[in-house]
Design a protein around this motif. Sequence first.
Motif, PDB file in Angstrom:
ATOM      1  N   GLY A  90       0.831  -1.190   0.000  1.00 61.80           N
ATOM      2  CA  GLY A  90       0.000   0.000   0.000  1.00 61.80           C
ATOM      3  C   GLY A  90       0.869   1.244   0.000  1.00 61.80           C
ATOM      4  O   GLY A  90       2.094   1.160   0.139  1.00 61.80           O
ATOM      5  N   ASP A  91       0.237   2.384  -0.154  1.00 63.71           N
ATOM      6  CA  ASP A  91       0.963   3.653  -0.218  1.00 63.71           C
ATOM      7  C   ASP A  91       0.668   4.498   1.014  1.00 63.71           C
ATOM      8  O   ASP A  91      -0.465   4.564   1.488  1.00 63.71           O
ATOM      9  N   ALA A  92       1.712   5.123   1.524  1.00 65.62           N
ATOM     10  CA  ALA A  92       1.603   6.067   2.636  1.00 65.62           C
ATOM     11  C   ALA A  92       2.377   7.322   2.258  1.00 65.62           C
ATOM     12  O   ALA A  92       3.201   7.295   1.334  1.00 65.62           O
ATOM     13  N   PRO A  93       2.143   8.435   2.939  1.00 67.22           N
ATOM     14  CA  PRO A  93       2.874   9.668   2.606  1.00 67.22           C
ATOM     15  C   PRO A  93       4.388   9.507   2.639  1.00 67.22           C
ATOM     16  O   PRO A  93       5.112  10.132   1.856  1.00 67.22           O
ATOM     17  N   GLU A  94       4.888   8.609   3.521  1.00 64.13           N
ATOM     18  CA  GLU A  94       6.338   8.419   3.646  1.00 64.13           C
ATOM     19  C   GLU A  94       6.880   7.424   2.633  1.00 64.13           C
ATOM     20  O   GLU A  94       8.093   7.202   2.571  1.00 64.13           O
ATOM     21  N   GLY A  95       6.012   6.766   1.858  1.00 61.70           N
ATOM     22  CA  GLY A  95       6.456   5.761   0.898  1.00 61.70           C
ATOM     23  C   GLY A  95       5.666   4.480   1.055  1.00 61.70           C
ATOM     24  O   GLY A  95       4.696   4.414   1.810  1.00 61.70           O
ATOM     25  N   PRO A  96       6.085   3.426   0.369  1.00 58.30           N
ATOM     26  CA  PRO A  96       5.314   2.188   0.392  1.00 58.30           C
ATOM     27  C   PRO A  96       5.333   1.507   1.757  1.00 58.30           C
ATOM     28  O   PRO A  96       6.330   1.559   2.480  1.00 58.30           O
ATOM     29  N   VAL A  97       4.219   0.870   2.081  1.00 62.40           N
ATOM     30  CA  VAL A  97       4.103  -0.004   3.245  1.00 62.40           C
ATOM     31  C   VAL A  97       3.804  -1.393   2.706  1.00 62.40           C
ATOM     32  O   VAL A  97       2.886  -1.567   1.903  1.00 62.40           O
ATOM     33  N   VAL A  98       4.587  -2.379   3.116  1.00 61.59           N
ATOM     34  CA  VAL A  98       4.453  -3.725   2.570  1.00 61.59           C
ATOM     35  C   VAL A  98       4.272  -4.734   3.702  1.00 61.59           C
ATOM     36  O   VAL A  98       4.591  -4.455   4.864  1.00 61.59           O
ATOM     37  N   ALA A  99       3.767  -5.918   3.330  1.00 61.95           N
ATOM     38  CA  ALA A  99       3.575  -6.975   4.317  1.00 61.95           C
ATOM     39  C   ALA A  99       3.755  -8.333   3.664  1.00 61.95           C
ATOM     40  O   ALA A  99       3.501  -8.503   2.462  1.00 61.95           O
ATOM     41  N   ALA A 100       4.201  -9.288   4.466  1.00 65.01           N
ATOM     42  CA  ALA A 100       4.281 -10.690   4.067  1.00 65.01           C
ATOM     43  C   ALA A 100       3.588 -11.503   5.146  1.00 65.01           C
ATOM     44  O   ALA A 100       3.887 -11.344   6.335  1.00 65.01           O
ATOM     45  N   VAL A 101       2.658 -12.379   4.731  1.00 68.43           N
ATOM     46  CA  VAL A 101       1.797 -13.091   5.676  1.00 68.43           C
ATOM     47  C   VAL A 101       1.834 -14.585   5.401  1.00 68.43           C
ATOM     48  O   VAL A 101       1.702 -15.017   4.252  1.00 68.43           O
ATOM     49  N   HIS A 102       1.987 -15.361   6.470  1.00 69.44           N
ATOM     50  CA  HIS A 102       1.912 -16.820   6.419  1.00 69.44           C
ATOM     51  C   HIS A 102       0.492 -17.205   6.810  1.00 69.44           C
ATOM     52  O   HIS A 102       0.122 -17.169   7.984  1.00 69.44           O
ATOM     53  N   ALA A 103      -0.320 -17.561   5.812  1.00 69.72           N
ATOM     54  CA  ALA A 103      -1.745 -17.798   6.047  1.00 69.72           C
ATOM     55  C   ALA A 103      -2.078 -19.267   5.838  1.00 69.72           C
ATOM     56  O   ALA A 103      -2.514 -19.682   4.765  1.00 69.72           O
ATOM     57  N   GLY A 104      -1.846 -20.064   6.881  1.00 67.65           N
ATOM     58  CA  GLY A 104      -2.285 -21.447   6.887  1.00 67.65           C
ATOM     59  C   GLY A 104      -3.672 -21.555   7.485  1.00 67.65           C
ATOM     60  O   GLY A 104      -4.344 -20.553   7.750  1.00 67.65           O
TER      61      GLY A 104
ATOM     62  N   GLY B 285     -13.489 -30.598   2.965  1.00 66.99           N
ATOM     63  CA  GLY B 285     -12.274 -29.878   2.613  1.00 66.99           C
ATOM     64  C   GLY B 285     -12.329 -28.433   3.073  1.00 66.99           C
ATOM     65  O   GLY B 285     -13.341 -27.963   3.606  1.00 66.99           O
ATOM     66  N   LEU B 286     -11.205 -27.749   2.868  1.00 68.54           N
ATOM     67  CA  LEU B 286     -11.112 -26.314   3.125  1.00 68.54           C
ATOM     68  C   LEU B 286     -10.491 -25.634   1.921  1.00 68.54           C
ATOM     69  O   LEU B 286      -9.497 -26.116   1.374  1.00 68.54           O
ATOM     70  N   ASP B 287     -11.075 -24.531   1.523  1.00 68.38           N
ATOM     71  CA  ASP B 287     -10.543 -23.710   0.437  1.00 68.38           C
ATOM     72  C   ASP B 287      -9.928 -22.464   1.068  1.00 68.38           C
ATOM     73  O   ASP B 287     -10.594 -21.441   1.237  1.00 68.38           O
ATOM     74  N   LEU B 288      -8.651 -22.584   1.429  1.00 69.05           N
ATOM     75  CA  LEU B 288      -7.984 -21.467   2.101  1.00 69.05           C
ATOM     76  C   LEU B 288      -7.879 -20.230   1.213  1.00 69.05           C
ATOM     77  O   LEU B 288      -8.069 -19.110   1.705  1.00 69.05           O
ATOM     78  N   PRO B 289      -7.562 -20.355  -0.101  1.00 73.43           N
ATOM     79  CA  PRO B 289      -7.530 -19.151  -0.924  1.00 73.43           C
ATOM     80  C   PRO B 289      -8.864 -18.408  -0.957  1.00 73.43           C
ATOM     81  O   PRO B 289      -8.892 -17.169  -0.913  1.00 73.43           O
ATOM     82  N   ALA B 290      -9.978 -19.147  -1.008  1.00 69.12           N
ATOM     83  CA  ALA B 290     -11.282 -18.481  -0.991  1.00 69.12           C
ATOM     84  C   ALA B 290     -11.514 -17.777   0.336  1.00 69.12           C
ATOM     85  O   ALA B 290     -12.051 -16.666   0.386  1.00 69.12           O
ATOM     86  N   GLY B 291     -11.098 -18.419   1.427  1.00 73.86           N
ATOM     87  CA  GLY B 291     -11.211 -17.774   2.726  1.00 73.86           C
ATOM     88  C   GLY B 291     -10.369 -16.517   2.818  1.00 73.86           C
ATOM     89  O   GLY B 291     -10.816 -15.483   3.334  1.00 73.86           O
ATOM     90  N   ALA B 292      -9.149 -16.583   2.300  1.00 69.89           N
ATOM     91  CA  ALA B 292      -8.274 -15.407   2.307  1.00 69.89           C
ATOM     92  C   ALA B 292      -8.860 -14.275   1.473  1.00 69.89           C
ATOM     93  O   ALA B 292      -8.854 -13.109   1.896  1.00 69.89           O
ATOM     94  N   ARG B 293      -9.369 -14.615   0.295  1.00 73.40           N
ATOM     95  CA  ARG B 293      -9.969 -13.574  -0.559  1.00 73.40           C
ATOM     96  C   ARG B 293     -11.152 -12.910   0.143  1.00 73.40           C
ATOM     97  O   ARG B 293     -11.323 -11.676   0.064  1.00 73.40           O
ATOM     98  N   SER B 294     -11.956 -13.700   0.844  1.00 72.73           N
ATOM     99  CA  SER B 294     -13.118 -13.114   1.526  1.00 72.73           C
ATOM    100  C   SER B 294     -12.667 -12.143   2.621  1.00 72.73           C
ATOM    101  O   SER B 294     -13.276 -11.078   2.790  1.00 72.73           O
ATOM    102  N   GLN B 295     -11.613 -12.494   3.352  1.00 79.95           N
ATOM    103  CA  GLN B 295     -11.122 -11.593   4.394  1.00 79.95           C
ATOM    104  C   GLN B 295     -10.532 -10.318   3.802  1.00 79.95           C
ATOM    105  O   GLN B 295     -10.720  -9.226   4.342  1.00 79.95           O
ATOM    106  N   LEU B 296      -9.826 -10.456   2.688  1.00 78.01           N
ATOM    107  CA  LEU B 296      -9.253  -9.283   2.032  1.00 78.01           C
ATOM    108  C   LEU B 296     -10.355  -8.379   1.476  1.00 78.01           C
ATOM    109  O   LEU B 296     -10.288  -7.150   1.597  1.00 78.01           O
ATOM    110  N   GLU B 297     -11.366  -8.979   0.866  1.00 80.03           N
ATOM    111  CA  GLU B 297     -12.480  -8.180   0.339  1.00 80.03           C
ATOM    112  C   GLU B 297     -13.175  -7.419   1.460  1.00 80.03           C
ATOM    113  O   GLU B 297     -13.521  -6.240   1.301  1.00 80.03           O
TER     114      GLU B 297
END
Length: 229
Positions: free
Chosen positions: A100-114, A178-190
Motif C-alpha cells: 500500500g501507499d503512505a505519505p512516507e512511501g510504500p508499506v508492505v507486508a508478508a503473511v503466512h496464512a495457513g 475440505g477447506l478452500d484457504l484461498p477463498a477464505g483469504a480472498r473473503s477476508q481481504l475483500e
Amino acid sequence: MFHWRAEIRPGLSVAFTDADAGNLALHVGDDPDEVGRRRRDLERAIGVAPKGLRFMNQVHGNAVAVMDQDTAAPQADAMVSRGVPLAVMVADCIPVLLAGDAPEGPVVAAVHAGRPGIANGVIPAAVDSMKSLGAGGIRAWLGPSICGNCYEVPAGLQAEVTAAVPASLSTTTWGTPGLDLPAGARSQLEQAGVAVEYSGPCTLETPSLFSYRRNKFTGRFAGLVWCHD
C-alpha cells in the motif's frame, strides 16, 4: 528460481520462488549452511543486500511484527514494514504479499496464512497494521497454496474453520470435507477493502513447487516483497 515475479509499481516488486531456488527454511532438517547460501543467491537475484531479506519464525498464529533493517527474525506469522524486504515461507499454506501507499512511501507486508492463521485472522491483523502506518490503496498477491479441491480435513475441523470463515468451505474432488484457504483469504481481504491482484496455482498439483501434503519431507519456497532502484 521464480514461479512468478512482477514489478507492481516502479521500484517495488513481488515474487514467489519455486523448487529450483531450493529449500529456504531452516526448520526442516536441511543443512543450515546450504540454506544460507540459497538465501544469499536469492538476495543477489532480486538485488537485495546480503541478509537484507527479513524472515520470520512462523508459528501458525496471528501475531504481526513491524520490521526495520535491525529487527531480528520475530516469532510471528505476518511482518509489516516501510519498504524493508520481507519473505514468507510455505509449502501448502498461502504466502500473502501486500503493498500500500503512505505519505512516507510504500508499506508492505508478508503473511503466512495457513489454516490456523486464516481462522484466527492473521490477514486482517496484517492489513490493520499496515493501515496504522498510514497505508491506503492496499493490494494483495496470493501465492501458490493447496486448493479446496485437494485439501481434505476431518469434518469437525472443517466445521470449526468455516464457522469463523464461511467462504473456506469446500469438498474435495473425491467427495470428502475440505477447506478452500484461498477463498477464505480472498473473503477476508475483500471485507478489508483490499483488492486481490494475483492468485497462484495449487501446490499439491504443481510438481515444481514444494507441497507438504505431497511429501512431508519437503522444503519451503518463499513469497517476497521488496523495494529496488
